[in-house]
Design a protein around this motif. Sequence first.
Motif, PDB file in Angstrom:
ATOM      1  N   MET A  91       2.313  -8.961  -5.927  1.00  0.00           N
ATOM      2  CA  MET A  91       3.761  -9.905  -6.253  1.00  0.00           C
ATOM      3  C   MET A  91       5.145  -9.223  -5.833  1.00  0.00           C
ATOM      4  SD  MET A  91       2.800 -12.500  -7.933  1.00  0.00           S
ATOM      5  CE  MET A  91       4.189 -12.921  -8.900  1.00  0.00           C
ATOM      6  N   PHE A  92       5.135  -7.956  -5.688  1.00  0.00           N
ATOM      7  CA  PHE A  92       6.433  -7.323  -5.262  1.00  0.00           C
ATOM      8  C   PHE A  92       6.398  -7.546  -3.840  1.00  0.00           C
ATOM      9  CE2 PHE A  92       9.362  -3.842  -4.451  1.00  0.00           C
ATOM     10  CZ  PHE A  92      10.151  -3.963  -5.634  1.00  0.00           C
ATOM     11  N   ALA A  93       5.266  -7.247  -2.909  1.00  0.00           N
ATOM     12  CA  ALA A  93       5.439  -7.258  -1.609  1.00  0.00           C
ATOM     13  C   ALA A  93       5.738  -8.806  -1.305  1.00  0.00           C
ATOM     14  CB  ALA A  93       3.961  -6.979  -1.007  1.00  0.00           C
ATOM     15  N   LEU A  94       5.082  -9.695  -1.990  1.00  0.00           N
ATOM     16  CA  LEU A  94       5.456 -11.034  -1.563  1.00  0.00           C
ATOM     17  C   LEU A  94       6.854 -11.499  -1.828  1.00  0.00           C
ATOM     18  CD1 LEU A  94       4.557 -13.817  -0.678  1.00  0.00           C
ATOM     19  CD2 LEU A  94       3.843 -14.348  -3.070  1.00  0.00           C
ATOM     20  N   THR A  95       7.520 -11.088  -2.754  1.00  0.00           N
ATOM     21  CA  THR A  95       8.654 -11.390  -3.109  1.00  0.00           C
ATOM     22  C   THR A  95       9.864 -10.704  -2.283  1.00  0.00           C
ATOM     23  OG1 THR A  95       8.234 -11.160  -5.483  1.00  0.00           O
ATOM     24  CG2 THR A  95      10.677 -11.156  -5.026  1.00  0.00           C
ATOM     25  N   PHE A  96       9.716  -9.853  -1.812  1.00  0.00           N
ATOM     26  CA  PHE A  96      10.740  -8.919  -1.226  1.00  0.00           C
ATOM     27  C   PHE A  96      10.516  -9.316   0.386  1.00  0.00           C
ATOM     28  CE2 PHE A  96      11.656  -7.035  -5.151  1.00  0.00           C
ATOM     29  CZ  PHE A  96      12.907  -7.136  -4.856  1.00  0.00           C
ATOM     30  N   THR A  97       9.320  -9.507   0.600  1.00  0.00           N
ATOM     31  CA  THR A  97       9.050 -10.016   2.230  1.00  0.00           C
ATOM     32  C   THR A  97       9.682 -11.454   2.478  1.00  0.00           C
ATOM     33  OG1 THR A  97       7.151  -8.619   2.419  1.00  0.00           O
ATOM     34  CG2 THR A  97       7.192 -10.174   3.833  1.00  0.00           C
ATOM     35  N   LEU A  98       9.351 -12.216   1.290  1.00  0.00           N
ATOM     36  CA  LEU A  98      10.135 -13.652   1.289  1.00  0.00           C
ATOM     37  C   LEU A  98      11.457 -13.663   1.306  1.00  0.00           C
ATOM     38  CD1 LEU A  98       9.429 -16.572   1.148  1.00  0.00           C
ATOM     39  CD2 LEU A  98       9.328 -16.603  -1.184  1.00  0.00           C
ATOM     40  N   LEU A  99      12.065 -12.566   0.680  1.00  0.00           N
ATOM     41  CA  LEU A  99      13.531 -12.557   0.774  1.00  0.00           C
ATOM     42  C   LEU A  99      14.068 -12.176   2.037  1.00  0.00           C
ATOM     43  CD1 LEU A  99      16.307 -12.246  -0.634  1.00  0.00           C
ATOM     44  CD2 LEU A  99      15.586  -9.766  -1.224  1.00  0.00           C
ATOM     45  N   PHE A 100      13.340 -11.037   2.951  1.00  0.00           N
ATOM     46  CA  PHE A 100      13.693 -11.109   4.249  1.00  0.00           C
ATOM     47  C   PHE A 100      13.362 -12.147   4.961  1.00  0.00           C
ATOM     48  CE2 PHE A 100      11.740  -9.883   8.484  1.00  0.00           C
ATOM     49  CZ  PHE A 100      12.825  -9.389   8.838  1.00  0.00           C
ATOM     50  N   SER A 101      12.417 -12.923   4.877  1.00  0.00           N
ATOM     51  CA  SER A 101      12.139 -14.091   5.777  1.00  0.00           C
ATOM     52  C   SER A 101      13.025 -15.201   5.544  1.00  0.00           C
ATOM     53  CB  SER A 101      10.712 -14.546   5.367  1.00  0.00           C
ATOM     54  OG  SER A 101      10.368 -15.740   6.439  1.00  0.00           O
ATOM     55  N   PHE A 133       0.741  -1.400   0.068  1.00  0.00           N
ATOM     56  CA  PHE A 133       0.086   0.030  -0.039  1.00  0.00           C
ATOM     57  C   PHE A 133       0.766   1.253   0.215  1.00  0.00           C
ATOM     58  CE2 PHE A 133      -2.794  -3.192   2.221  1.00  0.00           C
ATOM     59  CZ  PHE A 133      -3.558  -3.115   1.299  1.00  0.00           C
ATOM     60  N   GLY A 134       2.079   1.114   0.443  1.00  0.00           N
ATOM     61  CA  GLY A 134       2.967   2.472   0.451  1.00  0.00           C
ATOM     62  C   GLY A 134       3.093   3.226  -0.686  1.00  0.00           C
ATOM     63  N   PRO A 135       3.205   2.912  -1.886  1.00  0.00           N
ATOM     64  CA  PRO A 135       3.381   3.596  -3.314  1.00  0.00           C
ATOM     65  C   PRO A 135       2.226   4.153  -3.493  1.00  0.00           C
ATOM     66  CG  PRO A 135       4.528   1.386  -3.644  1.00  0.00           C
ATOM     67  CD  PRO A 135       3.735   1.368  -2.275  1.00  0.00           C
ATOM     68  N   SER A 136       0.953   3.546  -3.101  1.00  0.00           N
ATOM     69  CA  SER A 136      -0.188   4.001  -3.469  1.00  0.00           C
ATOM     70  C   SER A 136      -0.627   5.346  -2.523  1.00  0.00           C
ATOM     71  CB  SER A 136      -1.536   3.053  -3.585  1.00  0.00           C
ATOM     72  OG  SER A 136      -1.124   2.269  -4.518  1.00  0.00           O
ATOM     73  N   LEU A 137      -0.545   4.881  -1.262  1.00  0.00           N
ATOM     74  CA  LEU A 137      -0.704   5.894  -0.388  1.00  0.00           C
ATOM     75  C   LEU A 137      -0.007   7.210  -0.441  1.00  0.00           C
ATOM     76  CD1 LEU A 137      -0.889   3.665   2.913  1.00  0.00           C
ATOM     77  CD2 LEU A 137      -2.845   4.831   1.431  1.00  0.00           C
ATOM     78  N   LEU A 138       1.329   7.040  -0.821  1.00  0.00           N
ATOM     79  CA  LEU A 138       2.266   8.124  -1.009  1.00  0.00           C
ATOM     80  C   LEU A 138       2.120   8.845  -2.648  1.00  0.00           C
ATOM     81  CD1 LEU A 138       5.473   6.786   0.638  1.00  0.00           C
ATOM     82  CD2 LEU A 138       3.872   8.393   1.554  1.00  0.00           C
ATOM     83  N   ASN A 139       1.099   8.257  -3.239  1.00  0.00           N
ATOM     84  CA  ASN A 139       1.081   8.784  -4.924  1.00  0.00           C
ATOM     85  C   ASN A 139       2.141   8.542  -5.562  1.00  0.00           C
ATOM     86  OD1 ASN A 139      -0.667   9.779  -6.640  1.00  0.00           O
ATOM     87  ND2 ASN A 139      -0.107  11.854  -6.343  1.00  0.00           N
ATOM     88  N   GLU A 140       2.933   7.512  -5.449  1.00  0.00           N
ATOM     89  CA  GLU A 140       4.249   7.182  -6.050  1.00  0.00           C
ATOM     90  C   GLU A 140       4.181   5.877  -7.016  1.00  0.00           C
ATOM     91  OE1 GLU A 140       6.800   9.241  -6.409  1.00  0.00           O
ATOM     92  OE2 GLU A 140       6.286  10.970  -4.964  1.00  0.00           O
ATOM     93  N   SER A 141       2.997   5.443  -7.225  1.00  0.00           N
ATOM     94  CA  SER A 141       3.087   4.095  -7.632  1.00  0.00           C
ATOM     95  C   SER A 141       3.166   4.484  -8.988  1.00  0.00           C
ATOM     96  CB  SER A 141       1.680   3.457  -7.280  1.00  0.00           C
ATOM     97  OG  SER A 141       1.543   2.169  -8.280  1.00  0.00           O
ATOM     98  N   GLY A 142       3.949   3.694  -9.693  1.00  0.00           N
ATOM     99  CA  GLY A 142       4.179   3.806 -11.220  1.00  0.00           C
ATOM    100  C   GLY A 142       4.028   2.371 -12.079  1.00  0.00           C
ATOM    101  N   VAL A 143       3.358   1.347 -11.430  1.00  0.00           N
ATOM    102  CA  VAL A 143       3.305   0.208 -12.146  1.00  0.00           C
ATOM    103  C   VAL A 143       2.452   0.130 -13.212  1.00  0.00           C
ATOM    104  CG1 VAL A 143       3.459  -1.115  -9.688  1.00  0.00           C
ATOM    105  CG2 VAL A 143       1.269  -0.302 -10.759  1.00  0.00           C
TER     106      VAL A 143
END
Length: 361
Positions: A106-116, A29-39
């Motif tokens: 998809m992006f959130a799942l990938t990089f959260t999984l990377l951290f985990s 939700f971060g990019p959308s809330l900050l109006n920075e989403s460019g997907v």
Amino acid sequence: MNRAQDPIPPIAQWLFPSIKDVLFLGYLFGPSLLNESGVLYDSDTGWHIRHGETILRTWTLPTGDYFSYTNYGKPWFSWEWLADVFLALIHKYAGLNGIAFWANAMFALTFTLLFSWTTRRGGNILVCLLFSRVAGFAAAVHWLARPHLFSMLLVLLWYMLLERIQSQGSTGDGRLDKTGWVLPPLMVLWTNLHGAFVIGMVLLLIYSLGNFLSAVVRPEQARRSHAMRLARHFLWIAVLCLLTSCVNPYGLKVHQHIFHSYLQSNTLVDRVNEFASPNFHSLVVKFFEAILLAGLVIAAASYRKLSFIEMGLLVFWTHLALFSVRHVPLYAIMVVPILVKHLTAYLTDLQAAANCHPRIQ
């Protein structure tokens, strides 16, 4: 009893989010809330959706180009047909908002999984958090609602499976562990989702070569035999994955098309912006530069040598990322676990040395 080791009450787990929860929700939700989403900034998203809709409407895969004016009717490979169908279904029921949500998820799942995963491998949690965040920022250079998001997740899953095979080795009688048999079926799915499936086979060859070189230089007979057995296992898996990658509507023609379009010919590579080398004057590329420089420092300072596999991965992915900015996300995913591992080991060694030689007050 040490209170620090008491299990966390279930109510606390529900009321207080974990670091993984915060990471995932931040990416989602971060990019959308900050109006920075460019997907949705890339025009390719549109034709992927339209192509998927055409497949669903006709129940056939086009064999010729029906989008271009100058190339209309010429042979065309719909190698991402399964991803296009998936995007078309999302668009049908949720519109472009659904497409944007899918891309962020998809992006959130990938990089959260990377951290985990890096934490489960024994990485220092602060180091894991820092590097996974920097990796996410670096990967934002190609954070677009397109099929390559499937490959970002699949590359990480593939990496995790390879490391599992590497750590577990083979069964007592020398047979391949059951984890290895997951890769060929996964390759079938990957081949029909995105053209980056060839990377999976390259990684298998790197692991095979790395184990072979380890077998050559190791003096102990038992460790040499173990490394050679792993080298053969990875090579056989690569052969099986090559065969299963032919399970697509075009067979080996997809492989030939990839070789001709991206390796033999420079027509696309020299003319499409995302195939250009990274522009280090760009803010988002600074995070990629940070990972590069951190890798140099950690490799120089670490008390433990890089394995042949790690050296192969670093060389291969550094070359690809410097050659083309579109490879930066995959570079971050593959390199960060190596850096976390060695930095954590370095900090552990420093702490052990400090405990052995306490300062005199």
